[in-house]
Design an enzyme around this catalytic site. Structure first.
Site, mmCIF file in Angstrom:
data_model
loop_
_atom_site.group_PDB
_atom_site.id
_atom_site.type_symbol
_atom_site.label_atom_id
_atom_site.label_comp_id
_atom_site.label_asym_id
_atom_site.label_seq_id
_atom_site.Cartn_x
_atom_site.Cartn_y
_atom_site.Cartn_z
ATOM 1 N N SER A 38 24.295 15.834 21.864
ATOM 2 C CA SER A 38 23.717 15.335 20.608
ATOM 3 C C SER A 38 22.253 15.726 20.456
ATOM 4 O O SER A 38 21.446 15.445 21.343
ATOM 5 C CB SER A 38 23.788 13.807 20.553
ATOM 6 O OG SER A 38 25.096 13.366 20.715
ATOM 7 N N HIS A 69 30.341 18.251 12.330
ATOM 8 C CA HIS A 69 30.106 18.615 13.729
ATOM 9 C C HIS A 69 30.880 19.868 14.110
ATOM 10 O O HIS A 69 31.432 19.948 15.197
ATOM 11 C CB HIS A 69 30.501 17.476 14.668
ATOM 12 C CG HIS A 69 29.490 16.385 14.726
ATOM 13 N ND1 HIS A 69 29.343 15.471 13.719
ATOM 14 C CD2 HIS A 69 28.556 16.057 15.658
ATOM 15 C CE1 HIS A 69 28.370 14.637 14.040
ATOM 16 N NE2 HIS A 69 27.883 14.967 15.210
ATOM 17 N N TYR A 98 37.313 10.124 22.492
ATOM 18 C CA TYR A 98 37.509 9.096 21.454
ATOM 19 C C TYR A 98 37.981 9.671 20.117
ATOM 20 O O TYR A 98 38.452 8.953 19.253
ATOM 21 C CB TYR A 98 36.244 8.240 21.251
ATOM 22 C CG TYR A 98 35.004 8.964 20.779
ATOM 23 C CD1 TYR A 98 34.886 9.435 19.475
ATOM 24 C CD2 TYR A 98 33.937 9.169 21.644
ATOM 25 C CE1 TYR A 98 33.743 10.092 19.048
ATOM 26 C CE2 TYR A 98 32.791 9.823 21.235
ATOM 27 C CZ TYR A 98 32.704 10.289 19.929
ATOM 28 O OH TYR A 98 31.569 10.944 19.512
ATOM 29 N N GLU A 99 37.865 10.996 19.972
ATOM 30 C CA GLU A 99 38.350 11.601 18.734
ATOM 31 C C GLU A 99 39.876 11.715 18.716
ATOM 32 O O GLU A 99 40.459 12.063 17.693
ATOM 33 C CB GLU A 99 37.716 12.985 18.552
ATOM 34 C CG GLU A 99 36.208 12.908 18.337
ATOM 35 C CD GLU A 99 35.576 14.288 18.256
ATOM 36 O OE1 GLU A 99 35.988 15.079 17.396
ATOM 37 O OE2 GLU A 99 34.672 14.575 19.073
ATOM 38 N N ALA A 126 23.630 12.646 25.497
ATOM 39 C CA ALA A 126 22.832 11.470 25.146
ATOM 40 C C ALA A 126 23.465 10.301 25.880
ATOM 41 O O ALA A 126 24.680 10.205 25.957
ATOM 42 C CB ALA A 126 22.884 11.230 23.646
ATOM 43 N N MET A 224 29.794 8.756 26.695
ATOM 44 C CA MET A 224 31.201 8.976 26.337
ATOM 45 C C MET A 224 31.647 10.423 26.541
ATOM 46 O O MET A 224 32.601 10.878 25.904
ATOM 47 C CB MET A 224 31.427 8.554 24.878
ATOM 48 C CG MET A 224 31.005 7.121 24.575
ATOM 49 S SD MET A 224 31.099 6.754 22.826
ATOM 50 C CE MET A 224 30.168 5.211 22.745
ATOM 51 N N SER A 225 30.958 11.151 27.395
ATOM 52 C CA SER A 225 31.335 12.564 27.604
ATOM 53 C C SER A 225 31.141 12.931 29.073
ATOM 54 O O SER A 225 31.204 12.080 29.957
ATOM 55 C CB SER A 225 30.465 13.460 26.712
ATOM 56 O OG SER A 225 29.107 13.416 27.136
ATOM 57 N N HIS A 260 24.128 4.438 16.114
ATOM 58 C CA HIS A 260 24.165 5.895 16.266
ATOM 59 C C HIS A 260 22.867 6.506 15.737
ATOM 60 O O HIS A 260 22.394 7.523 16.249
ATOM 61 C CB HIS A 260 25.384 6.451 15.525
ATOM 62 C CG HIS A 260 25.580 7.917 15.719
ATOM 63 N ND1 HIS A 260 25.744 8.488 16.970
ATOM 64 C CD2 HIS A 260 25.614 8.946 14.841
ATOM 65 C CE1 HIS A 260 25.875 9.798 16.840
ATOM 66 N NE2 HIS A 260 25.794 10.101 15.567
HETATM 67 N N1 HPA Z 1 26.633 3.834 25.403
HETATM 68 C C1 HPA Z 1 27.559 4.818 25.417
HETATM 69 N N2 HPA Z 1 27.304 6.054 25.000
HETATM 70 C C2 HPA Z 1 26.070 6.316 24.565
HETATM 71 C C3 HPA Z 1 25.060 5.343 24.516
HETATM 72 C C4 HPA Z 1 25.362 4.027 24.961
HETATM 73 O O1 HPA Z 1 24.528 3.108 24.969
HETATM 74 N N3 HPA Z 1 23.948 5.946 24.011
HETATM 75 C C5 HPA Z 1 24.285 7.245 23.775
HETATM 76 N N4 HPA Z 1 25.568 7.471 24.099
#
Ligand code: HPA
Length: 294
Positions: A38, A69, A98-99, A126, A224-225, A260
């Site tokens: 990201s 994206h 999650y997609e 991120a 989440m990655s 987000h």
């Molecule tokens: N949790 C999960 N995924 C993330 C977060 C978070 O706080 N920040 C950026 N990606």
């Protein structure tokens, strides 16, 4: 063109993707693969003589279901001030579990880059800061992970041509690359720290109770990655450097709700530093490659 993961073996899908990319990039031989998380997509602009392939042009590549994206693969050279070159292949955008994609599909681009010759991968993301001593905007070198996805990318038949049934994960985040990143960061005046990344399925952010659990488990970061990507990279024998940008403190640590927008805002704020770090790491890898050839 079929995009059904189950219709024929993974290895055959990979070879079709590899052949398609080879035809397009001709004599260029990427040795480093990058996953731009990201806010870091613009890093690809630093590559010289770029060639761009849309994921939609590559058979079997997963397409992001998140509009806006659109994923692209950028092949280009990073040139150090000393004139040393390293050919890179950068994923601008990744798809997430999650997609709705299964993890074999999510990780297919990683496998493709490795088969094309990228034996070193720099994977960025991120992340939420679980360790309360972290701050938003900090960059962290990942030194280990905890897989909390409900499945792994290696579940199912194992193809020995890709890797072994039970790959070792002791050095999943290559110690030499971590040391190199810390050294480069120090040279830039960054006090980089290392941390453990917990990979979660999302897409809802964690609850405060889950974050307390993650802290007790030994996680410093969560996201989440990355974890599925690092598992297949180790399966296929590539060395991995993982870097997180702490975009927010994880749920419950500040009392403020997560959004987000906060994630993208922080990622944008530190983008130049993050890109500078990755650039200088690539300069080091370029001179390493020069030494290897001697
Ligand atoms: N949790 C999960 N995924 C993330 C977060 C978070 O706080 N920040 C950026 N990606």
């Amino acid at each position: 063109m079929t995009r059904d993961t189950l219709s024929f073996p993974l290895y055959d899908q990979l070879h079709i993707a590899v052949a398609t990319i080879r035809t397009r990039i001709g004599e260029r031989h990427p040795t480093v693969g990058l996953v731009l998380g990201s806010g870091l997509g613009s890093f690809a602009d630093r590559l010289v003589a770029p060639m761009v392939l849309d994921y939609s042009e590559i058979p079997h590549f997963p397409i992001s279901t998140v509009t806006g994206h659109a994923g692209r693969l950028v092949i280009g050279d990073m040139v150090s001030p000393a004139g040393r070159r390293v050919t890179c292949m950068a994923m601008q955008g990744r798809v997430h579990f999650y997609e709705g994609h299964d993890l074999r599909r999510v990780t297919l681009p990683i496998r493709t880059m490795i088969l094309l010759g990228a034996k070193t991968l720099i994977i960025t993301n991120a992340a939420g800061g679980v360790n309360p001593s972290l701050s938003p905007g900090e960059l962290v070198i990942i030194n280990d992970h905890i897989n909390l996805f409900p499945e792994g990318p290696l579940r199912g038949d194992n193809d020995e041509r890709l890797g072994s049934r039970f790959p070792d994960m002791t050095r999943a985040y290559n110690p030499e690359l971590r040391a190199l990143a810390l050294r480069v960061g120090k040279g830039m005046g960054l006090a980089l720290r290392e941390g453990v990344y917990a990979g979660l399925p999302g897409p809802s952010y964690e609850t405060p109770a889950e974050i307390r659990m993650l802290g007790i488990m030994g996680a410093d970061l969560c996201g989440m990655s990355t974890v599925p990507e690092v598992i297949v990279a180790n399966h296929q024998g590539a060395r991995v450097l993982g870097i997180s940008c702490v975009t927010n403190m994880a749920a419950g640590l500040t009392g403020a709700p997560l959004s987000h927008e906060e994630v993208t805002e922080t990622a944008n704020r530190v983008r130049k530093t993050f890109e500078g770090l990755v650039e200088k790491i690539l300069w080091e890898l370029a001179s390493e490659a020069t030494h290897d050839r001697r």
